[in-house]
Write a protein that holds these residues in place. Structure first.
Motif, PDB file in Angstrom:
ATOM      1  N   ARG A 194       0.816  -1.217   0.000  1.00  0.00           N
ATOM      2  CA  ARG A 194       0.000   0.000   0.000  1.00  0.00           C
ATOM      3  C   ARG A 194       0.851   1.269   0.000  1.00  0.00           C
ATOM      4  O   ARG A 194       0.466   2.269  -0.606  1.00  0.00           O
ATOM      5  N   VAL A 195       2.006   1.242   0.664  1.00  0.00           N
ATOM      6  CA  VAL A 195       2.895   2.406   0.629  1.00  0.00           C
ATOM      7  C   VAL A 195       3.460   2.596  -0.776  1.00  0.00           C
ATOM      8  O   VAL A 195       3.496   3.709  -1.312  1.00  0.00           O
ATOM      9  N   GLY A 196       3.900   1.495  -1.408  1.00  0.00           N
ATOM     10  CA  GLY A 196       4.379   1.583  -2.779  1.00  0.00           C
ATOM     11  C   GLY A 196       3.306   2.054  -3.733  1.00  0.00           C
ATOM     12  O   GLY A 196       3.552   2.864  -4.641  1.00  0.00           O
ATOM     13  N   ALA A 197       2.083   1.567  -3.522  1.00  0.00           N
ATOM     14  CA  ALA A 197       0.968   1.974  -4.373  1.00  0.00           C
ATOM     15  C   ALA A 197       0.644   3.453  -4.190  1.00  0.00           C
ATOM     16  O   ALA A 197       0.320   4.147  -5.149  1.00  0.00           O
ATOM     17  N   ALA A 198       0.726   3.937  -2.964  1.00  0.00           N
ATOM     18  CA  ALA A 198       0.458   5.353  -2.708  1.00  0.00           C
ATOM     19  C   ALA A 198       1.458   6.230  -3.461  1.00  0.00           C
ATOM     20  O   ALA A 198       1.083   7.221  -4.102  1.00  0.00           O
ATOM     21  N   ALA A 199       2.732   5.853  -3.391  1.00  0.00           N
ATOM     22  CA  ALA A 199       3.767   6.636  -4.069  1.00  0.00           C
ATOM     23  C   ALA A 199       3.570   6.618  -5.583  1.00  0.00           C
ATOM     24  O   ALA A 199       3.664   7.655  -6.251  1.00  0.00           O
ATOM     25  N   SER A 200       3.306   5.445  -6.131  1.00  0.00           N
ATOM     26  CA  SER A 200       3.174   5.340  -7.588  1.00  0.00           C
ATOM     27  C   SER A 200       1.907   6.031  -8.087  1.00  0.00           C
ATOM     28  O   SER A 200       1.913   6.649  -9.156  1.00  0.00           O
ATOM     29  N   THR A 201       0.831   5.963  -7.315  1.00  0.00           N
ATOM     30  CA  THR A 201      -0.428   6.563  -7.752  1.00  0.00           C
ATOM     31  C   THR A 201      -0.319   8.071  -7.898  1.00  0.00           C
ATOM     32  O   THR A 201      -0.659   8.643  -8.938  1.00  0.00           O
ATOM     33  N   VAL A 202       0.173   8.733  -6.852  1.00  0.00           N
ATOM     34  CA  VAL A 202       0.223  10.203  -6.902  1.00  0.00           C
ATOM     35  C   VAL A 202       1.239  10.689  -7.931  1.00  0.00           C
ATOM     36  O   VAL A 202       1.015  11.695  -8.622  1.00  0.00           O
ATOM     37  N   SER A 203       2.374   9.980  -8.083  1.00  0.00           N
ATOM     38  CA  SER A 203       3.374  10.409  -9.063  1.00  0.00           C
ATOM     39  C   SER A 203       2.893  10.151 -10.485  1.00  0.00           C
ATOM     40  O   SER A 203       3.126  10.970 -11.387  1.00  0.00           O
ATOM     41  N   ASP A 204       2.204   9.034 -10.704  1.00  0.00           N
ATOM     42  CA  ASP A 204       1.698   8.734 -12.051  1.00  0.00           C
ATOM     43  C   ASP A 204       0.620   9.721 -12.479  1.00  0.00           C
ATOM     44  O   ASP A 204       0.576  10.145 -13.641  1.00  0.00           O
TER      45      ASP A 204
END
Length: 417
Positions: free
Chosen positions: A336-346
């Motif tokens: 979930r932490v990795g997903a949070a980072a990738s979502t906002v940057s993407d």
């Protein structure tokens, strides 16, 4: 760094599996678009491949929650097996009527990349003391295969057709599955909490907000991505108007940038062992800024040097964030932490790509490069200036029993940071 490969048999297998699967993945992307172009004769139909592969990223928070609630090794084995079989469906493609099969395979690729299982599993496989070197090597090899694999994939397709490409792609998944199956993994226990679904899915965002170092790294990355997407259109204008080259020159630029990324992956790993993640990240942004400023020139050698600097700086950003997530997020929050980072940057990058498409008709490409350089320098200052406390390392099951790593100490929800 290379000592890790020599002494850690388990990581050698991880490295082999990631190299093979990464080669197969990047070899397929461009080739699927070329295949779609050949079948339909439409640039739009070919471009749709790149859009489809990014679409599943919108579901990253949901997929991150899934990754934290299941055994990751079996999940990856199922994914690899499914992809190996699904790719064989491309053998049925004969005409434009079967273009939907190419799109279905493309969507499956995008879905696979949106599932952060591979990165999350590393928390249980790699001791915290080796996290920097392991991540650095994986980034380096990932950038390295991207230099040659698209050309190999396109060459195989051109020489032998889609069937040969299909077997190669399917075979890489089989190899990756066999390598992963041979690795003994003691996984952390999947999360079994009974919290509401929405609370669980958004746990990664809340964790990032409560850890100042992670929050600052991601905030800087989002600020950078919100502008760097301009390069997707500005680069073509720079090549044609500034350098007087044909669009095909972009291939040379991409190869040169890829070489810089390989060097950057190694250098970032050396620096990250001696400096905080914020310092590593700031160096990366500074290198990218130098590269962007060099690209303002109309001289080919300087432009290519700029591409090298840009390529060199990007692994610093990737390594700083990946290492911070690995070390400071608990195992069952990795997804979930990795997903949070990738979502906002993407999302930020997608918006800036769209802005670049709209602005290229009214803004000189040199101004766009200057804007990107300013954004890179601003992000460098954002992560370099503040003195942020270093979080405690979240213990991993891969750590030795006498490891000093303990659970990350973060303020309770609602408490100010």
């Amino acid at each position: 760094m290379w000592e890790l490969l020599r002494t850690n048999a388990r990581f050698r297998r991880i490295f082999l599996g990631e190299t093979v699967s990464g080669f197969g993945d990047s070899a397929m992307f461009l080739s699927l678009a070329i295949w779609a172009k050949d079948l339909t004769g439409s640039n739009a139909q070919a471009g749709l491949v790149f859009l489809i592969i990014t679409a599943p990223g919108l579901a990253a928070p949901l997929l991150g929650d899934l990754v934290d609630r299941v055994r990751r090794k079996p999940l990856l084995l199922w994914i690899y097996g499914f992809m190996a079989v699904l790719l064989l469906s491309l053998l049925a493609v004969r005409s434009a009527d079967q273009i939907w099969i190419i799109y279905a395979v493309t969507f499956a690729y995008g879905l696979m990349f949106a599932v952060p299982a591979r990165s999350a599993l590393l928390k249980d496989l790699i001791p915290s003391s080796d996290a920097v070197h392991a991540r650095s090597l994986l980034i380096t090899v990932g950038e390295g295969v991207r230099i040659v694999s698209p050309m190999v994939g396109a060459g195989v397709y051109a020489a032998f057709g889609g069937a040969a490409l299909t077997f190669i792609g399917s075979g890489t998944f089989v190899v990756a599955a066999l390598v992963l199956a041979s690795i003994k993994v003691v996984e952390s226990e999947p999360e079994r909490g009974g919290e509401p679904f929405r609370t669980s899915v958004l746990a990664g965002f809340r964790f990032v907000r409560r850890v100042p170092l992670l929050y600052r790294l991601i905030l800087a990355l989002v600020s950078f991505m919100a502008v760097i997407g301009l390069i997707e259109t500005a680069a073509f204008a720079a090549i044609e108007e500034g350098l007087g080259q044909e669009p095909a020159f972009m291939g040379i630029v991409a190869s040169v940038q890829g070489g810089g990324s390989v060097a950057g992956g190694v250098l970032a790993g050396l620096l990250a062992k001696r400096a905080k993640e914020t310092r590593v990240s700031s160096v990366g942004y500074a290198l990218v800024a130098v590269g962007l400023l060099l690209c303002v020139t109309s001289q080919v050698p300087l432009f290519l040097a700029g591409a090298v600097f840009i390529g060199m700086g990007l692994p610093f950003l990737m390594l700083a964030l990946q290492t911070a997530c690995h070390l400071y997020a608990p195992s069952r929050l990795q997804g979930r932490v990795g997903a949070a980072a990738s979502t906002v940057s993407d999302v930020a990058q997608t918006a800036s790509i769209a802005a670049g498409t709209a602005l290229i008709g009214v803004l000189d490409y040199r101004i766009m490069y200057l804007l990107m350089a300013v954004a890179a320098l601003a992000s460098a200052a954002m992560v370099f200036a503040p003195r942020l406390p270093t979080p405690e390392i979240a213990a991993s099951v891969a750590d030795e029993p006498d490891s000093s790593g303990t659970a990350v100490a973060v303020p309770p929800e609602g408490e100010a940071t």
